[in-house]
Design a protein around this motif. Structure first.
Motif, PDB file in Angstrom:
ATOM      1  N   ALA A 197       0.825  -1.207   0.000  1.00 37.66           N
ATOM      2  CA  ALA A 197       0.000   0.000   0.000  1.00 37.66           C
ATOM      3  C   ALA A 197       0.858   1.255   0.000  1.00 37.66           C
ATOM      4  O   ALA A 197       0.497   2.272  -0.614  1.00 37.66           O
ATOM      5  N   SER A 198       2.000   1.212   0.668  1.00 38.90           N
ATOM      6  CA  SER A 198       2.903   2.366   0.665  1.00 38.90           C
ATOM      7  C   SER A 198       3.414   2.652  -0.734  1.00 38.90           C
ATOM      8  O   SER A 198       3.536   3.806  -1.146  1.00 38.90           O
ATOM      9  N   ALA A 199       3.720   1.601  -1.482  1.00 38.88           N
ATOM     10  CA  ALA A 199       4.166   1.792  -2.866  1.00 38.88           C
ATOM     11  C   ALA A 199       3.067   2.425  -3.705  1.00 38.88           C
ATOM     12  O   ALA A 199       3.331   3.281  -4.565  1.00 38.88           O
ATOM     13  N   VAL A 200       1.813   2.044  -3.458  1.00 39.93           N
ATOM     14  CA  VAL A 200       0.682   2.635  -4.176  1.00 39.93           C
ATOM     15  C   VAL A 200       0.552   4.120  -3.847  1.00 39.93           C
ATOM     16  O   VAL A 200       0.336   4.952  -4.734  1.00 39.93           O
ATOM     17  N   VAL A 201       0.691   4.475  -2.578  1.00 40.53           N
ATOM     18  CA  VAL A 201       0.606   5.887  -2.176  1.00 40.53           C
ATOM     19  C   VAL A 201       1.709   6.691  -2.845  1.00 40.53           C
ATOM     20  O   VAL A 201       1.460   7.779  -3.396  1.00 40.53           O
ATOM     21  N   ARG A 202       2.934   6.181  -2.816  1.00 39.56           N
ATOM     22  CA  ARG A 202       4.040   6.916  -3.436  1.00 39.56           C
ATOM     23  C   ARG A 202       3.812   7.107  -4.933  1.00 39.56           C
ATOM     24  O   ARG A 202       4.107   8.177  -5.487  1.00 39.56           O
ATOM     25  N   ALA A 203       3.286   6.087  -5.603  1.00 36.16           N
ATOM     26  CA  ALA A 203       3.016   6.208  -7.037  1.00 36.16           C
ATOM     27  C   ALA A 203       1.949   7.272  -7.295  1.00 36.16           C
ATOM     28  O   ALA A 203       2.053   8.048  -8.254  1.00 36.16           O
ATOM     29  N   ALA A 204       0.945   7.325  -6.443  1.00 38.75           N
ATOM     30  CA  ALA A 204      -0.097   8.335  -6.614  1.00 38.75           C
ATOM     31  C   ALA A 204       0.454   9.733  -6.414  1.00 38.75           C
ATOM     32  O   ALA A 204       0.135  10.663  -7.166  1.00 38.75           O
ATOM     33  N   LEU A 205       1.296   9.910  -5.408  1.00 43.94           N
ATOM     34  CA  LEU A 205       1.872  11.228  -5.152  1.00 43.94           C
ATOM     35  C   LEU A 205       2.816  11.648  -6.281  1.00 43.94           C
ATOM     36  O   LEU A 205       2.972  12.846  -6.548  1.00 43.94           O
ATOM     37  N   MET A 220      -5.493   0.135  -3.144  1.00 44.57           N
ATOM     38  CA  MET A 220      -5.226  -0.138  -1.731  1.00 44.57           C
ATOM     39  C   MET A 220      -6.338  -0.984  -1.114  1.00 44.57           C
ATOM     40  O   MET A 220      -6.078  -1.888  -0.313  1.00 44.57           O
ATOM     41  N   ARG A 221      -7.571  -0.698  -1.489  1.00 43.60           N
ATOM     42  CA  ARG A 221      -8.683  -1.511  -0.967  1.00 43.60           C
ATOM     43  C   ARG A 221      -8.547  -2.969  -1.403  1.00 43.60           C
ATOM     44  O   ARG A 221      -8.768  -3.891  -0.607  1.00 43.60           O
ATOM     45  N   ALA A 222      -8.190  -3.180  -2.673  1.00 47.92           N
ATOM     46  CA  ALA A 222      -8.027  -4.543  -3.156  1.00 47.92           C
ATOM     47  C   ALA A 222      -6.890  -5.258  -2.428  1.00 47.92           C
ATOM     48  O   ALA A 222      -7.002  -6.438  -2.074  1.00 47.92           O
ATOM     49  N   LEU A 223      -5.802  -4.545  -2.208  1.00 48.11           N
ATOM     50  CA  LEU A 223      -4.683  -5.128  -1.471  1.00 48.11           C
ATOM     51  C   LEU A 223      -5.088  -5.476  -0.045  1.00 48.11           C
ATOM     52  O   LEU A 223      -4.682  -6.531   0.491  1.00 48.11           O
ATOM     53  N   TYR A 224      -5.886  -4.621   0.577  1.00 51.97           N
ATOM     54  CA  TYR A 224      -6.305  -4.888   1.951  1.00 51.97           C
ATOM     55  C   TYR A 224      -7.200  -6.122   2.009  1.00 51.97           C
ATOM     56  O   TYR A 224      -7.007  -6.999   2.859  1.00 51.97           O
ATOM     57  N   ARG A 225      -8.147  -6.220   1.088  1.00 54.34           N
ATOM     58  CA  ARG A 225      -9.023  -7.394   1.079  1.00 54.34           C
ATOM     59  C   ARG A 225      -8.216  -8.661   0.847  1.00 54.34           C
ATOM     60  O   ARG A 225      -8.454  -9.683   1.498  1.00 54.34           O
ATOM     61  N   ALA A 226      -7.254  -8.601  -0.052  1.00 55.64           N
ATOM     62  CA  ALA A 226      -6.418  -9.773  -0.312  1.00 55.64           C
ATOM     63  C   ALA A 226      -5.596 -10.157   0.907  1.00 55.64           C
ATOM     64  O   ALA A 226      -5.371 -11.344   1.174  1.00 55.64           O
ATOM     65  N   SER A 227      -5.151  -9.177   1.662  1.00 54.27           N
ATOM     66  CA  SER A 227      -4.337  -9.468   2.847  1.00 54.27           C
ATOM     67  C   SER A 227      -5.141 -10.173   3.927  1.00 54.27           C
ATOM     68  O   SER A 227      -4.574 -10.855   4.780  1.00 54.27           O
ATOM     69  N   ARG A 228      -6.464  -9.987   3.898  1.00 53.96           N
ATOM     70  CA  ARG A 228      -7.329 -10.618   4.894  1.00 53.96           C
ATOM     71  C   ARG A 228      -7.712 -12.038   4.508  1.00 53.96           C
ATOM     72  O   ARG A 228      -8.314 -12.759   5.304  1.00 53.96           O
ATOM     73  N   THR A 229      -7.402 -12.447   3.275  1.00 49.54           N
ATOM     74  CA  THR A 229      -7.791 -13.770   2.801  1.00 49.54           C
ATOM     75  C   THR A 229      -6.835 -14.817   3.365  1.00 49.54           C
ATOM     76  O   THR A 229      -5.621 -14.689   3.209  1.00 49.54           O
ATOM     77  N   PRO A 230      -7.360 -15.844   4.013  1.00 51.81           N
ATOM     78  CA  PRO A 230      -6.469 -16.870   4.571  1.00 51.81           C
ATOM     79  C   PRO A 230      -5.555 -17.456   3.510  1.00 51.81           C
ATOM     80  O   PRO A 230      -5.989 -17.774   2.394  1.00 51.81           O
ATOM     81  N   LYS A 231      -4.288 -17.598   3.846  1.00 49.55           N
ATOM     82  CA  LYS A 231      -3.298 -18.024   2.857  1.00 49.55           C
ATOM     83  C   LYS A 231      -3.563 -19.434   2.344  1.00 49.55           C
ATOM     84  O   LYS A 231      -3.189 -19.786   1.234  1.00 49.55           O
ATOM     85  N   GLU A 232      -4.231 -20.274   3.161  1.00 47.82           N
ATOM     86  CA  GLU A 232      -4.442 -21.630   2.705  1.00 47.82           C
ATOM     87  C   GLU A 232      -5.379 -21.687   1.486  1.00 47.82           C
ATOM     88  O   GLU A 232      -5.462 -22.697   0.812  1.00 47.82           O
ATOM     89  N   ARG A 233      -6.077 -20.586   1.212  1.00 50.81           N
ATOM     90  CA  ARG A 233      -6.931 -20.571   0.031  1.00 50.81           C
ATOM     91  C   ARG A 233      -6.126 -20.323  -1.233  1.00 50.81           C
ATOM     92  O   ARG A 233      -6.652 -20.381  -2.326  1.00 50.81           O
TER      93      ARG A 233
END
Length: 369
Positions: free
Chosen positions: A333-341, A354-367
């Protein structure tokens, strides 16, 4: 104090604030190694715990640590009344940030949050609101903390000041109005920033400000008491008078790895590190930054103005998510912010990413085998 028990191995971070007090108090009981700040922020916690008995860590690593089973729960080692006392004595959410799944996994050795740092000889009185920060940026060099994970942490803190805590729900990062307003504000400030500041971590920003006239103000940077006197540290900006001081909790906790078999001497030493004597006197005299509220509010604490002028921000600081995928999300997400700036993407596109990255981070890795 000196111990006769065999030494334990500990890992902390390579800065006087993270090392000096621990080394000075070890007494032969713990041999402390160090790693760079960047390693402290991003190195896999299970790999560290496989090599060390004690690990100084940041609370967002808890999810990863619990997923790998690499920490020893402290409520098996310390009495409930001790943990309750340390919780009551710790400033803001510092103690609670190391509690998860009904267990306590670390103790808040050190308290820190993003605050404002200013060269008042170059700026006059520090700005108190984000509008005042904007005005200052038009007449003096002002920069945001954007390197490494700090671009997202700054974004999150601005969102808190605007009235919305990020990640309040399991799938949503932040609303459109807040997210776009935060990016717009950051872009307006970054447009005036000295280019060299964009790659500097908090220590680098404070060094630049303390040693040159090329940076006069950083509205959100993790406070380091070791720069008190050379720089003025004050509470983080608000969106308006009486608003919340938006800031993202940092600091460090001391944890015992699953491999550690703690002796009575080691537990006594950890208790001492959390004691009023250590927190109020020994740590501050050895470049430490205590977590005790009493130390932050006492006029007798070394560099008392640093604590007194930033305590309100620490009390109100936002605690980051601590799920197992959070550390990777924070980096991406930090890389996304820097690219936007930098103008490489639109702000609405960046927020969606960033929202998509956050949702993906919440997905259990075993999936995702």
């Amino acid at each position: 104090m000196t111990y006769t028990a065999p030494p334990y191995r500990g890992l902390t971070w390579d800065h006087p604030r993270g090392h000096d007090a621990l080394a000075a108090s070890a007494g032969g009981l713990v041999h402390w190694d160090v790693q760079p700040l960047e390693g402290f922020e991003s190195h896999p916690i299970d790999a560290l715990c496989a090599r060390y008995d004690l690990v100084v860590l940041d609370h967002p690593h808890l999810g990863e640590a619990l997923a790998t089973g690499c920490l020893r729960p402290l409520d098996d080692l310390f009495a409930p009344r001790e943990l309750a006392r340390w919780d009551a004595d710790s400033i803001g959410p510092t103690m609670r940030s190391y509690a998860m799944d009904g267990r306590q996994w670390a103790l808040p050795l050190d308290a820190a949050t993003q605050v404002a740092a200013t060269r008042t000889d170059l700026t006059g009185p520090p700005p108190a609101t984000w509008d005042e920060v904007r005005a200052l940026a038009r007449r003096a060099p002002v920069a945001l903390s954007l390197a490494g994970p700090h671009a997202f942490l700054t974004f999150a803190s601005v969102a808190v000041a605007l009235g919305e805590e990020p990640a309040a729900g399991p799938d949503e990062l932040v609303g459109d109005d807040t997210g776009l307003a935060a990016l717009d504000l950051m872009a307006a400030l970054d447009a005036h920033a000295p280019p060299e500041t964009r790659t500097l971590n908090p220590i680098g920003l404070l060094e630049l400000m303390a040693g040159t006239d090329r940076l006069a103000h950083c509205p959100l940077v993790y406070g380091y008491v070791t720069y008190a006197g050379r720089l003025a540290f004050t509470d983080a900006p608000t969106a308006g008078p009486g608003g919340r001081r938006g800031s993202t909790l940092g600091g460090t906790g001391i944890a015992l790895s699953a491999r550690c078999v703690p002796s009575p001497e080691l537990l006594t030493h950890v208790r001492w590190l959390m004691s009023p004597e250590a927190q109020g006197d020994f740590l501050p005299r050895h470049s430490g930054q205590p977590s005790s509220r009493a130390a932050w509010t006492s006029p007798e604490t070394v560099a008392a103005d640093f604590y007194r002028h930033t305590a309100a921000t620490c009390e109100q600081a936002w605690v980051r998510p601590r799920h197992a995928g959070y550390i990777g999300f924070q980096t991406a997400a930090s890389a996304v912010v820097r690219a936007a700036l930098a103008g490489e993407s639109g702000h609405r596109e960046a927020l969606a990413r960033m929202r998509a990255l956050y949702r993906a981070s919440r997905t259990p890795k075993e999936r995702h085998p």
